[in-house]
Design an enzyme around this catalytic site. Structure first.
Site: not given
Lengths: 152, 474
Positions: B282, B433
């Site tokens: 998640c 990233c």
């Protein structure tokens, strides 16, 4: 009170406690009833241990034990015939110390040696023996000795 | 009329060692009264404070328990023998009554025959262990506490973070930075002060799981990673207790009850974990805040049904929930007779190293040992010195909206292979990233195509932490 256990008896009841884990096991300690049975200074020698089914309803069996009283009545009769009697009761405390609970006290009988084996994570730990006091208000701890061991 | 009471050995110290005592009585009650009048010391062992026969004292008349005859009023004939038999019992003190306050609190349960007083007492005597006090644990904890589950254990070692509040409804702004165990305990004790809330501030491991689990009747798993999921499954099967399982991702959730004694376990379904990194967590993929609310409430429902012993629990059934389509589906699960844990010839008989089993260690070790990475401090120096290089941000457009390093060029990870022509081959490339995982893969790809590429360790999170704290993070 002094409770003598032969190595074989102690090994068997400890094995019973481990096998039943995490449920609570129970059984009887059998031997010759001494003349002063029930007295605080009694000396009991358990010749054998007798495994009994825990008849408490399944969902709470991990935390309580109960011995069928019709089984108990029959056993006492059979034992009397060969000059033996029930000296006491053993049971395990899964994940709890070998001290009697308030529930044990409420339900205790006089005279019997109550031997409790603590089992944690499937491993049997200490074993302690208890005798109900005459006023029913507490337990008095006795000593567990291996048979043939020298007197303390 | 004269009857005889047969005294068990344990009580003979109170009858001058006599094995039988004769009294005159018409009924069982009269016989007991006459016996205790004759031998006063017996009274406190046979009768309670109100003079009623204690429930662990049994009386047998001709091999039948008088309770199955007419109880205390059972008539006696001349010469009858009444046998006193100890009912031997012991164990933990379980609650057998509810207080007036509890009766008021649980009114809506008590008026349903499926729960009633007996069911509410089952809940009060029950012990449930929650693994994790996060998105799933929050609604589970609240509903289990509200329902009156007597002992709730919580295993967690995290502290409350700002990013938790979007879904972890146990917590509020005021407890950010507080250990979750502490905040959860306070909240649940406020909700229901009659309960025992036990915090286990530890990471669940193969070393402590069996010990922890054997103190509980049921485990509810609210964790979000494979090593813990297998650990919980195996420890439940080995201790014989049910595992109320759930998983959530973005808009979808799954719930089941794995109870090896009665149905399949998680390993029957997935004998081996997926390769590390294949299934995003998640934290990587995101989750709709209300989703763990729905799924955690379903888990709490299953736990309460199991404790009460009512209804059809999800044993052998996987319930899937899709919030976008708003539908529930039920899939049948079969117990695998070849299951290594709960099958006919189990090979797993103890807990193992779950991090290694799930390949987590290998994954984390690799980039460090093989690749030289750039730190955010080194990047800052290069930017300040205005060096000629390209900072390539490979995150998705919705992530760029949250934060970005000003000088970066954006090409989402999935588009890089098709857009190589936009990346100059004659300049050094620094790939970045969010945390450094995706950019490491792209760095590898670029190197294989002949680029002078290096990965930015820790991604924009490290940049925000060490160089530009004004950047929001996610």
């Amino acid at each position: 009170m002094r409770l003598e256990l032969s190595p074989a008896v102690e090994a068997d009841l400890r094995a019973h406690a481990r096998e039943a884990h995490p449920q609570e096991c129970c059984g009887l300690l059998i031997g010759i009833l001494p003349d002063d049975f029930g007295a605080p200074q009694q000396r009991l020698a358990a010749e054998e241990s007798l495994r009994l089914d825990n008849t408490w309803e399944t969902e709470t069996r991990g935390r309580r034990y109960q011995i069928d009283s019709s089984v108990f009545a029959r056993l006492e009769r059979e034992l009397a015939e060969r000059g033996r009697g029930v000296l006491g009761v053993y049971h395990s405390h899964p994940n709890h110390a070998a001290w009697p609970s308030p529930f044990d006290l409420d339900h205790a009988w006089p005279s019997y040696a109550y031997l409790i084996v603590s089992v944690r994570d499937g491993v049997d730990r200490d074993a302690r023996v208890w005798l109900l006091s005459a006023d029913r208000n507490s337990f008095v701890e006795g000593s567990v000795v291996q048979e043939n061991a020298p007197c303390p | 009329m004269p009857v005889t009471l047969l005294i068990p050995a344990a009580l003979r110290p109170y009858t001058d060692k006599k094995a039988s005592v004769s009294v005159k009585a018409e009924t069982v009650a009269e016989a007991v009264a006459a016996l205790t009048a004759k031998h006063e010391g017996l009274a406190k062992h046979l009768l309670d404070e109100n003079g009623v026969l204690r429930n662990f004292v049994n009386l047998y008349l001709h091999d039948r328990d008088v309770r199955s005859l007419q109880g205390n009023e059972t008539p006696l004939k001349d010469g009858d023998e009444l046998l006193i038999v100890p009912a031997i019992a012991g164990g933990e003190t379980l609650t057998e009554t509810l207080t007036k306050e509890e009766i008021a609190r649980y009114n809506r349960h008590l008026i349903m025959p499926e729960v009633g007083m007996a069911g509410q007492l089952k809940l009060k005597n029950a012990r449930v262990l929650m693994i994790g006090a996060g998105g799933l644990g929050a609604p589970m904890g609240l509903y289990l506490a509200a329902a009156g589950v007597g002992r709730i254990g919580i295993v967690d070692f995290d502290t409350v973070d700002d990013s938790n509040l979007q879904r972890q409804i146990l917590y509020g702004q005021s407890v950010v930075g507080t250990p979750k165990i502490e905040a959860a305990k306070r909240r649940l004790e406020d909700l229901n002060p009659t309960l025992e809330i036990i915090g286990h501030e530890t990471r669940l491991s193969a070393a402590n799981a069996l010990g922890l689990f054997s103190d509980y009747d049921l485990v509810v798993d609210g964790t979000d990673n494979f090593p813990t999921r297998y650990l919980v499954n195996d420890a439940c099967a080995l201790t014989g207790i049910p595992n109320v399982y759930a998983s959530i991702f973005r808009f979808e959730g799954q719930v089941s009850v794995f109870w090896a004694e009665k149905g399949p376990c998680y390993r029957c379904l997935y004998p081996e974990p997926p390769p590390p990194g294949l299934v995003p967590s998640c934290a990587e993929g995101g989750v709709l805040g209300v989703l763990p609310g729905v799924v955690g409430a379903l888990q709490a429902t299953e736990a309460i049904k199991l404790l009460l012993g009512i209804g059809e629990p999800l044993i052998g059934t996987l319930l899937t929930f899709d919030a976008l389509e708003m539908n529930f589906r039920k899939l049948k699960l079969r117990k695998d007779p070849k299951c290594a844990l709960c099958g006919e010839n189990p090979t797993i008989t103890t807990l193992v190293d779950y991090e290694r089993f799930c390949g987590v260690q290998q994954q984390e070790v690799k980039p460090v040992s093989e690749e030289k990475e750039m730190t955010v401090e080194e990047l800052k120096k290069k930017l300040d010195a205005d060096e000629d290089f390209v900072l390539l941000d490979v995150r998705e457009p919705h992530e760029i909206e949250i934060c970005k390093i000003a000088q970066s060029v954006v090409i989402p990870m999935g588009e890089v292979p098709d857009r190589l022509s936009e990346i100059p081959k004659d300049k050094p490339i620094v790939v970045q990233c969010r945390s450094g995982a995706r950019s490491a893969k792209i760095t590898g790809l670029l190197k294989s195509k002949g680029y002078d590429a290096v990965n930015l360790a820790g991604g924009i999170l490290a940049w925000a932490e060490k160089i530009d704290p004004s950047l929001p993070t996610y």
